[in-house]
Design an enzyme around this catalytic site. Structure first.
Site, mmCIF file in Angstrom:
data_model
loop_
_atom_site.group_PDB
_atom_site.id
_atom_site.type_symbol
_atom_site.label_atom_id
_atom_site.label_comp_id
_atom_site.label_asym_id
_atom_site.label_seq_id
_atom_site.Cartn_x
_atom_site.Cartn_y
_atom_site.Cartn_z
ATOM 1 N N ARG A 43 0.834 -1.218 0.000
ATOM 2 C CA ARG A 43 0.000 0.000 0.000
ATOM 3 C C ARG A 43 0.866 1.264 0.000
ATOM 4 O O ARG A 43 0.370 2.365 -0.222
ATOM 5 C CB ARG A 43 -0.965 -0.025 1.200
ATOM 6 N N TYR A 94 -16.926 17.922 -14.235
ATOM 7 C CA TYR A 94 -17.337 16.519 -14.214
ATOM 8 C C TYR A 94 -18.335 16.310 -13.070
ATOM 9 O O TYR A 94 -18.104 16.765 -11.943
ATOM 10 C CB TYR A 94 -16.101 15.620 -14.043
ATOM 11 N N ASP A 165 -7.655 20.139 -13.114
ATOM 12 C CA ASP A 165 -8.036 18.846 -13.676
ATOM 13 C C ASP A 165 -7.674 18.899 -15.156
ATOM 14 O O ASP A 165 -8.322 19.592 -15.943
ATOM 15 C CB ASP A 165 -9.535 18.607 -13.455
ATOM 16 N N LYS A 190 -8.968 8.083 -18.916
ATOM 17 C CA LYS A 190 -9.368 8.665 -20.214
ATOM 18 C C LYS A 190 -8.213 8.609 -21.218
ATOM 19 O O LYS A 190 -7.756 7.547 -21.548
ATOM 20 C CB LYS A 190 -9.886 10.089 -19.998
HETATM 21 C C1 LIG Z 1 -12.793 15.774 -16.173
HETATM 22 C C2 LIG Z 1 -12.898 14.534 -15.323
HETATM 23 N N1 LIG Z 1 -12.295 14.520 -14.140
HETATM 24 C C3 LIG Z 1 -12.375 13.433 -13.325
HETATM 25 C C4 LIG Z 1 -13.089 12.317 -13.693
HETATM 26 C C5 LIG Z 1 -13.170 11.144 -12.755
HETATM 27 O O1 LIG Z 1 -12.326 10.126 -13.194
HETATM 28 P P1 LIG Z 1 -12.573 8.579 -12.891
HETATM 29 O O2 LIG Z 1 -13.811 8.166 -13.611
HETATM 30 O O3 LIG Z 1 -11.311 7.940 -13.382
HETATM 31 O O4 LIG Z 1 -12.735 8.434 -11.407
HETATM 32 C C6 LIG Z 1 -13.731 12.291 -14.932
HETATM 33 C C7 LIG Z 1 -14.521 11.110 -15.339
HETATM 34 O O5 LIG Z 1 -15.272 11.156 -16.299
HETATM 35 C C8 LIG Z 1 -13.629 13.435 -15.772
HETATM 36 O O6 LIG Z 1 -14.239 13.494 -16.968
#
Ligand SMILES: Cc1ncc(COP(=O)(O)O)c(C=O)c1O
Length: 367
Positions: A43, A94, A165, A190
């Site tokens: 971990r 998101y 982000d 992604k």
């Molecule tokens: C811009 C953005 N940030 C964060 C996330 C969250 O990522 P995860 O689905 O890998 O937890 C997403 C998921 O669609 C996203 O589009």
């Protein structure tokens, strides 16, 4: 090294005679003491994580921590905020991030000032007294673009922490840390992994003290990635530059054709010269990503019909993979009420652009 070489070359084992070219999948929950690398337990660290973290870190320009998902990475970043902290955040983003912020506010953990990230003055006015500015840019799914260099510089001048982000752009298109941000975050799920077969997240920073706090949070929160997922993500990352180039070229062509289609009311794609955010984006972005949002002349039911009528494009959530995906965003109840009900988000893949277009054109004919 340029980024297209970094994605291929970074995160490989040291060169030794007969040594492996690729990192192996390290499947051990523990290691013999004393442990020279200082991890000692599964971990706390793992060689396969380290290879991926080194590669993402080389791209982002900061030390990197991999997490079990993008949301695990965002949760770790928010969890180190002091109780009662005031933060500034994008009003669109998101839906998972937005729901997490709402929950943290409801639990009286933090206070949030929501801003339109494309309105630089509104963001700057909100900053005094906030400890963190959390920006998504481009935003999901509204595709608004923040003037990152201006906003980050202003926030840092006020001693406000900045997290970006970077999921929609990736470090190939914009580098928040080089602009002064404290954290660049990715949903590795992604574009970085790119094949819709991995869930993972990352946080990168060049602030050593912040790195240690985030690493401690990962150790104790326990949201660690699996070694196999890290290996898959690194394998995917090797082709990021050519995948992104192909999907961005397709996205610009599809956005251009959509904007001329009789059944399409509005197209959002920062790469379109007519897009409201193009001028801002082109100041500092090297490419505009491969996600397009568009609204049809029709009802939400018509939009659902369109999305379920494609044969090549899968009706599925997520983005950034080799496959084109689309969905009406409001099929998710957590989507923001200010996102139009009939908005379709399309993640453009690397298929032949003529096949993608033929599929869209025929699906638009179903209502
Ligand atoms: C811009 C953005 N940030 C964060 C996330 C969250 O990522 P995860 O689905 O890998 O937890 C997403 C998921 O669609 C996203 O589009």
């Amino acid at each position: 090294m340029r980024p297209a070489s970094t994605v291929v070359a970074a995160g490989r084992p040291a060169v030794t005679a007969d040594g492996d070219l690729n990192p192996s999948i390290s499947l051990s929950s523990t290691s013999h003491a004393p442990n020279a690398a200082g991890s000692g337990y599964g971990r706390y660290g793992n060689q396969t994580w380290s290879a991926l973290e080194d590669a993402i870190g080389a791209l982002e320009g900061g030390r990197t921590l991999a997490f079990a998902s993008g949301m695990a990475a965002i949760s770790a970043a928010f969890s180190i905020l002091p109780r009662g902290a005031v933060i500034t955040a994008s009003k669109h983003g998101y839906s998972g991030t937005m729901s997490l912020l709402k929950k943290l506010v409801a639990d009286e953990r933090i206070q949030v000032r929501y801003v339109d990230v494309a309105n630089t003055q509104e963001v700057l006015d909100a900053l005094p007294g906030t400890v963190l500015l959390w920006l998504e840019s481009p935003t999901n799914p509204a595709l608004e673009v923040a003037d990152l260099p201006t906003i980050i510089a202003a926030a840092k001048a006020l001693n406000c922490g900045v997290g970006v982000d970077n999921t929609f752009a990736t470090a190939l298109n914009q580098q928040p840390i080089a602009m002064g941000a404290d954290i660049s975050m990715n949903s590795v799920t992604k574009f970085l992994s790119g094949h819709s077969d991995v869930l993972m997240g990352s946080l990168s920073t060049n602030d050593e003290a912040l790195f240690t706090r985030l690493e401690d949070q990962r150790k104790l929160g326990g949201a660690i990635p699996g070694p196999f997922e890290c290996w898959l993500a690194l394998r995917g990352l090797r082709t990021l530059a050519i995948r992104l180039k192909a999907s961005q070229e397709n996205a610009l062509e599809i956005a251009t054709r959509l904007s001329k289609h009789a059944k399409v009311a509005k197209v959002r794609y920062p790469g379109l010269p007519t897009d409201a955010h193009h001028q801002t984006a082109k100041k500092f972005m090297k490419g505009f990503g491969a996600v397009i949002s568009f609204e049809i002349h029709g009802t939400p039911a018509d939009a659902d019909k369109v999305c379920s009528s494609s044969t090549l494009i899968a009706q599925a959530t997520s983005l950034g993979g080799v496959e084109s995906l689309w969905e009406r965003r409001h099929r998710w109840s957590a989507e923001s009420p200010t996102i139009p009900e009939n908005l379709i988000r399309l993640s453009v893949g690397i298929e032949d652009v003529e096949d993608i277009w033929a599929d869209i054109d025929s699906a638009l004919g179903y209502y």
